[in-house]
Design a protein around this motif. Sequence first.
Motif, mmCIF file in Angstrom:
data_model
loop_
_atom_site.group_PDB
_atom_site.id
_atom_site.type_symbol
_atom_site.label_atom_id
_atom_site.label_comp_id
_atom_site.label_asym_id
_atom_site.label_seq_id
_atom_site.Cartn_x
_atom_site.Cartn_y
_atom_site.Cartn_z
ATOM 1 N N HIS A 1 13.260 33.084 -23.859
ATOM 2 C CA HIS A 1 14.784 32.001 -23.199
ATOM 3 C C HIS A 1 13.829 31.847 -22.073
ATOM 4 N N HIS A 2 13.528 30.606 -21.565
ATOM 5 C CA HIS A 2 12.774 29.600 -21.172
ATOM 6 C C HIS A 2 13.680 29.622 -20.184
ATOM 7 N N GLY A 3 13.585 29.767 -19.021
ATOM 8 C CA GLY A 3 14.094 29.212 -17.772
ATOM 9 C C GLY A 3 13.139 28.374 -16.864
ATOM 10 N N ASP A 4 14.079 28.498 -15.754
ATOM 11 C CA ASP A 4 13.543 26.901 -14.790
ATOM 12 C C ASP A 4 12.076 27.413 -14.173
ATOM 13 N N LEU A 5 10.996 26.329 -14.176
ATOM 14 C CA LEU A 5 9.882 26.160 -14.030
ATOM 15 C C LEU A 5 9.031 25.568 -12.922
ATOM 16 N N CYS A 6 7.948 26.155 -13.154
ATOM 17 C CA CYS A 6 7.013 25.035 -12.031
ATOM 18 C C CYS A 6 5.534 24.520 -11.572
ATOM 19 N N PHE A 7 5.356 23.691 -11.481
ATOM 20 C CA PHE A 7 4.025 23.189 -11.444
ATOM 21 C C PHE A 7 2.485 23.716 -10.342
ATOM 22 N N ALA A 8 1.894 23.852 -10.708
ATOM 23 C CA ALA A 8 0.462 23.774 -10.023
ATOM 24 C C ALA A 8 -0.997 23.974 -10.637
ATOM 25 N N ASP A 9 -1.639 23.489 -9.847
ATOM 26 C CA ASP A 9 -3.460 23.493 -10.055
ATOM 27 C C ASP A 9 -3.696 23.427 -11.840
ATOM 28 N N SER B 1 17.675 28.342 -10.362
ATOM 29 C CA SER B 1 16.801 27.003 -10.555
ATOM 30 C C SER B 1 16.893 27.220 -8.866
ATOM 31 N N ALA B 2 15.646 26.778 -8.627
ATOM 32 C CA ALA B 2 14.783 26.774 -7.184
ATOM 33 C C ALA B 2 13.649 25.703 -6.628
ATOM 34 N N MET C 1 11.803 30.097 -11.714
ATOM 35 C CA MET C 1 10.931 30.316 -10.172
ATOM 36 C C MET C 1 10.638 28.559 -9.134
ATOM 37 N N SER C 2 9.597 29.047 -8.586
ATOM 38 C CA SER C 2 9.022 27.854 -7.735
ATOM 39 C C SER C 2 7.665 28.255 -7.431
ATOM 40 N N VAL C 3 7.443 27.382 -6.260
ATOM 41 C CA VAL C 3 5.918 27.402 -5.679
ATOM 42 C C VAL C 3 5.582 26.817 -4.856
ATOM 43 N N LEU D 1 20.845 23.360 -13.100
ATOM 44 C CA LEU D 1 20.259 22.934 -14.777
ATOM 45 C C LEU D 1 18.723 22.786 -13.942
ATOM 46 N N GLY D 2 18.436 22.714 -11.972
ATOM 47 C CA GLY D 2 16.513 22.112 -11.904
ATOM 48 C C GLY D 2 17.107 21.520 -10.761
ATOM 49 N N VAL D 3 16.026 21.310 -9.796
ATOM 50 C CA VAL D 3 16.013 21.115 -8.321
ATOM 51 C C VAL D 3 14.824 20.626 -7.889
#
Length: 272
Positions: free
Chosen positions: A88-96, A193-194, A145-147, A231-233
Motif C-alpha cells: 500500500h503506497h500512502g501519503d507522500l512528500c517532495f524534497a530535493d 495524511s500530514a 509522511m511529510s518533511v 486523503l491529502g493536505v
Amino acid sequence: MNPSSRRRFLCQSAVVVGLGSLSTSAWAAEASDAEVPFARITCDGRYPGHLQGICIDDAGHLYWPFTTELVKTDAQGKIVKKIPVASHHGDLCFADGKIYVAVNLGQFNKPAGSADSWVYVYDAETLKELDRVATPEVVHGAGGMSVRDGRFYVVGGLPPEVEENYVYEYDGNLKFSRRHVIDSKYTLMGIQSANYHDGCWWFGCYGKPAELIKTDDDFQMLGRWKYDCSLGVVGIAPGKFLIGRNTRNQEGHEGFVVPAVADEKSGLRDVG
C-alpha cells in the motif's frame, strides 16, 4: 521582474510548499494561478485504489498515490507519468528532487509485529525508484509522511482503543530519531495524511465523519474538528491549502483536490 525570473521565483516558492514548511514571505501576493492553482484540480484517469495523499514539486507538478499506482500530473491534472507500485503506497512528500512515500507491505492497525513499514524514494522527474528504507519503528503501519526543515515525519495506523497518536521522526537520510506522542485520543485507523504549514501540523484522519487534528510544532494539541483531509493536505500560501478528495464509480477511483482556507471554528474550510 521579467517572466523568466518570475517563473524561477514561483518555482522556488513551490519547493517550500512541497517541503511542507511554506515561508510567509510576500511571494504569495505575486503567485500566479498558472503555477499551482488555488482551485479544484482533477487527476486524469480512474484507478483501482483510492487516493492516499498529495504533494507538489518545485515546478508545480502534483503527485497522486492511488494505493497501487503513483501518478505525476501537471498543475491542471494532465498526466505526465504514472507507474504501478506495491500496495500500500500512502501519503507522500517532495524534497530535493525526490518523492518520498510511506509504504506498508503488511497489516495496518494491529499490535506491533503485523506491519511491514517502509519509505520508498522516487526521482521526481522520472518516477524511477531510487531507494527503499525500512521504518520498523512505525509498528502499526506507515500510511503517510511529510518533511520539515530537512527532517521526515511518518504517521500511520492505530489499533482500536489506543488513546494517542504517534509521529515518527527521521533525519534527512531516513535514520530514525524519535517518536512523538499526540494526546489526540483515539482516531479511526490513526493518521492518514500530514503537512506542516503556517507554523502548525495538520493531520487528516478517517472517521464517520473524517477528522482533522491540528498541533503546534511540538505536537501539542491545538484542535480537533470534523473535516475531511484524510486523503491529502498541502499548504500552498499563508492560510491556503489544497485538500485531497476521491470519488468512485464502476470504472474506478478518481482523485481531485479542492481549495481550502484555515478557519478558527472548523480548522479548515472548503472554498470555491
